[in-house]
Design a protein around this motif. Structure first.
Motif: not given
Length: 134
Positions: A14-22, A24-25, A119-121
């Protein structure tokens, strides 16, 4: 199962994954997919064949993921973004298979390891895109 997957990915990517930390994404993406795979044990085994037969799922996932990566790294060239999307999908698929393959006692730890790797990648790729546009 195909219907479940078709319903799952629009709710995950969802668009919410466009924001926040990697982190949390990544967790927001991996956690629901892992739960679905554990509830449907045949999914990890059939994942490659299933996605190959139902190509529209892959196209839809890649398109949604592309939007998220583009929002997070607008300077990333399209060819790099396409590669990041492909690799992210591959890492998620492999990770889900690993998560589903371990017993309940090892799932949380395995999921944490898969998330750490992704997350590292993604952190490296998104950071590199911001600091070194090509």
């Amino acid at each position: 199962i195909v219907a479940g997957i078709r319903e799952l990915f629009p709710t995950v990517l969802t668009p919410k994954l466009e924001r926040g930390s990697v982190a949390s994404f990544v967790h927001g993406m991996i956690d629901p997919i892992a739960r679905f795979a554990v509830q449907h044990p045949e999914v990890p085994t059939l994942m490659g064949r299933l996605f190959a037969r139902v190509g529209t799922i892959d196209v839809a996932i890649a398109a949604r993921l592309d939007v998220i990566v583009r929002a997070r790294a607008p300077a990333m060239p399209p060819s790099d973004r396409a590669r990041v999307v492909r690799l992210t999908i591959g890492i998620v698929r492999a990770g889900i298979q690993l998560i589903a393959a371990v017993g309940p006692a090892g799932r949380a730890a395995t999921q944490a390891e898969v998330e750490t790797a992704l997350v590292a990648y993604l952190s490296a790729r998104l950071r590199r895109s911001r600091s070194c546009p090509r």
